[in-house]
Motif scaffolding. Structure first.
Motif, PDB file in Angstrom:
ATOM      1  N   GLY A  43       0.802  -1.223   0.000  1.00  0.00           N
ATOM      2  CA  GLY A  43       0.000   0.000   0.000  1.00  0.00           C
ATOM      3  C   GLY A  43       0.834   1.273   0.000  1.00  0.00           C
ATOM      4  O   GLY A  43       1.991   1.282  -0.445  1.00  0.00           O
ATOM      5  N   ASN A  44       0.236   2.334   0.498  1.00  0.00           N
ATOM      6  CA  ASN A  44       0.955   3.604   0.581  1.00  0.00           C
ATOM      7  C   ASN A  44       2.147   3.507   1.511  1.00  0.00           C
ATOM      8  O   ASN A  44       3.106   4.275   1.380  1.00  0.00           O
ATOM      9  CB  ASN A  44       0.024   4.717   1.081  1.00  0.00           C
ATOM     10  N   SER A  45       2.056   2.586   2.456  1.00  0.00           N
ATOM     11  CA  SER A  45       3.162   2.465   3.414  1.00  0.00           C
ATOM     12  C   SER A  45       4.487   2.245   2.685  1.00  0.00           C
ATOM     13  O   SER A  45       5.528   2.735   3.122  1.00  0.00           O
ATOM     14  CB  SER A  45       2.901   1.313   4.382  1.00  0.00           C
ATOM     15  N   GLY A  49       8.440   7.837   3.188  1.00  0.00           N
ATOM     16  CA  GLY A  49       9.837   7.989   3.567  1.00  0.00           C
ATOM     17  C   GLY A  49      10.135   7.158   4.811  1.00  0.00           C
ATOM     18  O   GLY A  49      11.274   7.067   5.244  1.00  0.00           O
ATOM     19  N   GLY A  50       9.086   6.602   5.434  1.00  0.00           N
ATOM     20  CA  GLY A  50       9.290   5.759   6.614  1.00  0.00           C
ATOM     21  C   GLY A  50       9.393   6.533   7.922  1.00  0.00           C
ATOM     22  O   GLY A  50       9.750   5.971   8.960  1.00  0.00           O
ATOM     23  N   GLY A  51       9.047   7.835   7.898  1.00  0.00           N
ATOM     24  CA  GLY A  51       9.167   8.659   9.106  1.00  0.00           C
ATOM     25  C   GLY A  51       8.095   8.335  10.144  1.00  0.00           C
ATOM     26  O   GLY A  51       6.938   8.113   9.796  1.00  0.00           O
ATOM     27  N   VAL A 234      -2.233  10.652  -8.044  1.00  0.00           N
ATOM     28  CA  VAL A 234      -2.197   9.839  -6.823  1.00  0.00           C
ATOM     29  C   VAL A 234      -0.733   9.520  -6.516  1.00  0.00           C
ATOM     30  O   VAL A 234      -0.042   8.932  -7.344  1.00  0.00           O
ATOM     31  CB  VAL A 234      -3.004   8.533  -7.018  1.00  0.00           C
ATOM     32  N   ARG A 235      -0.282   9.911  -5.340  1.00  0.00           N
ATOM     33  CA  ARG A 235       1.149   9.770  -5.030  1.00  0.00           C
ATOM     34  C   ARG A 235       1.543   8.321  -4.735  1.00  0.00           C
ATOM     35  O   ARG A 235       2.708   7.966  -4.838  1.00  0.00           O
ATOM     36  CB  ARG A 235       1.504  10.620  -3.807  1.00  0.00           C
ATOM     37  N   GLY A 236       0.590   7.532  -4.318  1.00  0.00           N
ATOM     38  CA  GLY A 236       0.934   6.181  -3.877  1.00  0.00           C
ATOM     39  C   GLY A 236       0.231   5.105  -4.681  1.00  0.00           C
ATOM     40  O   GLY A 236       0.126   5.162  -5.908  1.00  0.00           O
TER      41      GLY A 236
HETATM   42  C1  LIG Z   1       4.499   9.274  -1.162  1.00  0.00           C
HETATM   43  C2  LIG Z   1       4.028   9.129   0.269  1.00  0.00           C
HETATM   44  C3  LIG Z   1       4.899   9.404   1.323  1.00  0.00           C
HETATM   45  C4  LIG Z   1       4.479   9.293   2.650  1.00  0.00           C
HETATM   46  N1  LIG Z   1       5.391   9.476   3.663  1.00  0.00           N
HETATM   47  C5  LIG Z   1       5.017   9.231   4.947  1.00  0.00           C
HETATM   48  C6  LIG Z   1       5.973   9.213   6.016  1.00  0.00           C
HETATM   49  O1  LIG Z   1       7.189   9.350   5.824  1.00  0.00           O
HETATM   50  N2  LIG Z   1       5.514   8.997   7.276  1.00  0.00           N
HETATM   51  C7  LIG Z   1       4.193   8.759   7.532  1.00  0.00           C
HETATM   52  O2  LIG Z   1       3.829   8.599   8.693  1.00  0.00           O
HETATM   53  N3  LIG Z   1       3.284   8.714   6.534  1.00  0.00           N
HETATM   54  C8  LIG Z   1       3.661   8.928   5.260  1.00  0.00           C
HETATM   55  N4  LIG Z   1       2.728   8.838   4.258  1.00  0.00           N
HETATM   56  C9  LIG Z   1       1.342   8.493   4.620  1.00  0.00           C
HETATM   57  C10 LIG Z   1       1.299   6.973   4.840  1.00  0.00           C
HETATM   58  O3  LIG Z   1       1.440   6.333   3.604  1.00  0.00           O
HETATM   59  C11 LIG Z   1       0.041   6.504   5.466  1.00  0.00           C
HETATM   60  O4  LIG Z   1      -0.222   7.227   6.622  1.00  0.00           O
HETATM   61  C12 LIG Z   1       0.154   5.011   5.861  1.00  0.00           C
HETATM   62  O5  LIG Z   1       0.990   4.310   5.005  1.00  0.00           O
HETATM   63  C13 LIG Z   1      -1.206   4.400   5.820  1.00  0.00           C
HETATM   64  O6  LIG Z   1      -1.080   3.060   6.166  1.00  0.00           O
HETATM   65  P1  LIG Z   1      -2.294   2.093   5.978  1.00  0.00           P
HETATM   66  O7  LIG Z   1      -1.789   0.753   6.375  1.00  0.00           O
HETATM   67  O8  LIG Z   1      -3.497   2.640   6.619  1.00  0.00           O
HETATM   68  O9  LIG Z   1      -2.602   2.124   4.413  1.00  0.00           O
HETATM   69  P2  LIG Z   1      -1.778   1.541   3.204  1.00  0.00           P
HETATM   70  O10 LIG Z   1      -0.339   1.379   3.506  1.00  0.00           O
HETATM   71  O11 LIG Z   1      -2.120   2.348   2.001  1.00  0.00           O
HETATM   72  O12 LIG Z   1      -2.337   0.075   3.030  1.00  0.00           O
HETATM   73  C14 LIG Z   1      -3.630  -0.176   2.534  1.00  0.00           C
HETATM   74  C15 LIG Z   1      -3.626  -1.594   2.026  1.00  0.00           C
HETATM   75  O13 LIG Z   1      -4.938  -2.033   1.772  1.00  0.00           O
HETATM   76  C16 LIG Z   1      -4.955  -2.788   0.577  1.00  0.00           C
HETATM   77  N5  LIG Z   1      -6.335  -2.821   0.095  1.00  0.00           N
HETATM   78  C17 LIG Z   1      -7.102  -1.809  -0.390  1.00  0.00           C
HETATM   79  N6  LIG Z   1      -8.348  -2.253  -0.674  1.00  0.00           N
HETATM   80  C18 LIG Z   1      -8.373  -3.579  -0.333  1.00  0.00           C
HETATM   81  C19 LIG Z   1      -9.364  -4.601  -0.401  1.00  0.00           C
HETATM   82  N7  LIG Z   1     -10.603  -4.366  -0.861  1.00  0.00           N
HETATM   83  N8  LIG Z   1      -9.024  -5.852   0.026  1.00  0.00           N
HETATM   84  C20 LIG Z   1      -7.781  -6.134   0.487  1.00  0.00           C
HETATM   85  N9  LIG Z   1      -6.798  -5.198   0.556  1.00  0.00           N
HETATM   86  C21 LIG Z   1      -7.100  -3.929   0.158  1.00  0.00           C
HETATM   87  C22 LIG Z   1      -3.949  -2.068  -0.306  1.00  0.00           C
HETATM   88  O14 LIG Z   1      -3.500  -2.869  -1.357  1.00  0.00           O
HETATM   89  C23 LIG Z   1      -2.861  -1.786   0.736  1.00  0.00           C
HETATM   90  O15 LIG Z   1      -2.011  -2.882   0.890  1.00  0.00           O
HETATM   91  C24 LIG Z   1       3.126   8.939   2.928  1.00  0.00           C
HETATM   92  C25 LIG Z   1       2.267   8.633   1.873  1.00  0.00           C
HETATM   93  C26 LIG Z   1       2.718   8.706   0.554  1.00  0.00           C
HETATM   94  C27 LIG Z   1       1.764   8.334  -0.569  1.00  0.00           C
END
Ligand SMILES: Cc1cc2nc3c(=O)[nH]c(=O)nc-3n(C[C@H](O)[C@H](O)[C@H](O)COP(=O)(O)OP(=O)(O)OC[C@H]3O[C@@H](n4cnc5c(N)ncnc54)[C@H](O)[C@@H]3O)c2cc1C
Length: 504
Positions: A43-45, A49-51, A234-236
């Motif tokens: 996903g977006n994770s 940058g991993g901060g 969309v960045r991610g």
């Molecule tokens: C370019 C960029 C840089 C960033 N840098 C930072 C940073 O340095 N530090 C920070 O704290 N945050 C950062 N963020 C924000 C960060 O990405 C999010 O806060 C965090 O990753 C969200 O985690 P999550 O697990 O909720 O979502 P995600 O990591 O987006 O995971 C969602 C998952 O759900 C899956 N999914 C979606 N729909 C379904 C479905 N119907 N069935 C099964 N799976 C599904 C996707 O494939 C994905 O694996 C950044 C974001 C971007 C885009």
């Protein structure tokens, strides 16, 4: 083996994997459903940058998380301190006091401990010297509340978490899109998912939704964020289309948070539609505090130096989107060129360079040359030059008397060569989502938990409004993911035990 899982986790990013690891740690049999194929998992994770934004009180605390920090590094670094009070203040101030106060406390009070827990799961952390600290007179000083990041950035974080899942016997299915929740009345009993093209019901005693926001859903963007948002980049990942939110709402969950709000940044104007078309990190244009931004009319339109970029970048994408043509240019001169982040040097940047301002504007092609030159002259003339420029602190080197004053780091644009980079709006994630309680139960409109349903990560509403303090997303996802995994496991094991006793 029992044909019913204890816990199904929907999603494959940081929040989901934290939930899966935590559930497993509490003795549950866990299945992770990741919509993406293996190569695009995380996903977006994986794009981050991993901060991680966490509470700390200086070098001693950082050393607990980065044990191989050398004495030399400690001697030449001012890590500062990030207290519970400052973290809470930042969350409240940045969200204009809209953040759910209970959830805010859960994030802040669990932040350090959760980072330490991630270490026990195999994630390694390092100080973020490159992005969150400037070197002044041989000493690094951290700013903006973020000191550590996962080794290898988002990709490193996600790899470590998947390795840990493998090590701890967690089952993972890829190409597995959850579509709806199985339930009897309000009690959740599993999910219906499409795995490799085949729809199937999978039963579980608890379900954790961690499938991100709806930023990759053009239609929902236009519907909830407003006109023009369908065209944002969309960045991610392309897979966060709001499925988890939709499934929970259909089961009776309460919608919560700012549905018309999102995290969006000034992003390479000609970036691909999704981050995963581009590889990671090429679109960042985060050095605007050291230059100015102008629109097609050649005019500045915001305060580039309002605060450290950690506290402004997430709301400036929207302002760029609102400019004529939905683009802008970031302009720098030779005095600050060395402060630009590495991404500015990468191939793919929409960039022009010239020895005079007029020549520069002419090369931009879509900007009024005359207005731009006038604007820069007025800007240069308005700077309080008696204040010393210092990128480590909010230096108060401001302009005076402009429509949009630049309130820190205002340097004259006068030393050739000049450089300009074109940006559009890049959406990171959406703010609207589901309502959870402090133990991550998904709530109905009456604030009753839906039995068996938990949520964590970016689909949780009520955390961010209008803006976002950088690096809170991973922290919040790990904190709530860990809690969700534990709660989901405890419920499942209780149910399993009750079932076994009933049979006996
Ligand atoms: C370019 C960029 C840089 C960033 N840098 C930072 C940073 O340095 N530090 C920070 O704290 N945050 C950062 N963020 C924000 C960060 O990405 C999010 O806060 C965090 O990753 C969200 O985690 P999550 O697990 O909720 O979502 P995600 O990591 O987006 O995971 C969602 C998952 O759900 C899956 N999914 C979606 N729909 C379904 C479905 N119907 N069935 C099964 N799976 C599904 C996707 O494939 C994905 O694996 C950044 C974001 C971007 C885009």
């Amino acid at each position: 083996m029992d044909d019913i899982y204890d816990v199904i986790v929907v999603g494959g990013g940081n929040a989901a994997l934290s939930a899966a690891l935590s559930a497993r740690e509490h003795g549950a049999r866990v299945l992770v459903l990741e919509r993406a194929p293996f190569e695009k998992r995380g996903g977006n994770s994986a794009f981050t940058g991993g901060g991680f934004r966490m509470v700390h009180h200086g070098a001693e605390d950082i050393k607990k998380i980065v044990p191989d920090l050398t004495q030399d590094e400690i001697d030449r670094t001012d890590f500062g301190e990030y207290s519970v009070e400052t973290y809470l203040d930042d969350l409240f101030r940045i969200t204009q006091y809209n953040i759910d106060p209970q959830l805010a406390e859960v994030i802040v009070l669990n932040s350090t401990d959760t980072v330490q827990w991630l270490r026990t799961r195999g994630v390694r952390f390092v100080p973020n010297y490159g992005r969150q600290a400037y070197n002044v007179n041989g000493r690094f000083k951290f700013f903006g509340g973020v000191v550590i990041y996962a080794n290898g950035g988002g990709v490193g974080l996600v790899e470590s978490l998947y390795d840990a899942c493998d090590k701890h016997g967690i089952e993972i299915r890829y190409n597995a899109r959850a579509l709806s929740l199985l339930r009897t009345n309000e009690t959740i009993e599993g999910v219906m998912a499409n795995i490799d093209g085949i729809e199937q019901n999978i039963r579980a005693r608890s379900v954790v939704l961690a499938s991100g926001g709806f930023e990759a859903n053009r239609e929902w963007r236009a519907r909830y964020l407003g006109p023009g948002w369908d065209l944002a980049k969309v960045r991610g990942t392309r897979y966060n289309t709001g499925d988890g939110i939709q499934m929970a709402l259909a089961a009776g969950a309460q919608s919560y948070g700012q549905w018309s709000g999102c995290h969006s940044v000034a992003w390479e104007r000609n970036a691909s539609e999704f981050g995963d078309d581009d590889g990671h990190h090429t679109g960042y244009r985060h050095s605007y505090p050291f230059g100015i931004m102008v629109n097609s009319e050649g005019r500045r339109f915001l305060d580039e130096g309002a605060d450290f970029r950690n506290y402004t970048y997430a709301k400036y994408g929207k302002i760029v989107l609102e400019q004529p043509g939905s683009f802008a240019w970031q302009v720098f001169d030779a005095q600050v060129a060395h402060l630009l982040r590495d991404e500015y040097k990468l191939r793919g940047a929409t960039k022009v360079k010239a020895d005079t301002l007029a020549e520069l504007a002419a090369k931009m092609q879509d900007v009024s040359v005359q207005n731009f030159v006038e604007e820069v002259e007025a800007y240069n003339a308005s700077i309080k030059k008696d204040v010393t420029f210092d990128p480590n602190i909010k230096d108060g080197r401001t302009t005076v008397g402009l429509k949009f004053n630049k309130t820190n780091w205002a340097n004259t644009l006068e030393k050739a060569p000049f450089e300009a980079y074109s940006v559009g709006c890049g959406i990171t994630f959406t703010f609207g989502g589901l309502k959870i309680d402090e133990t991550t139960h998904v709530l109905t409109i009456e604030n009753r938990p839906l039995p068996g349903l938990f949520a964590a990560g970016e689909l949780v509403g009520g955390l961010y409004y209008f803006n976002y303090p950088g690096s809170t997303g991973l922290m919040a996802g790990a904190v709530f993911g860990r809690i969700a995994g534990r709660e989901a496991a405890l419920r499942a094991l209780d149910l399993a035990k009750a079932g076994a006793e009933a049979v006996a």
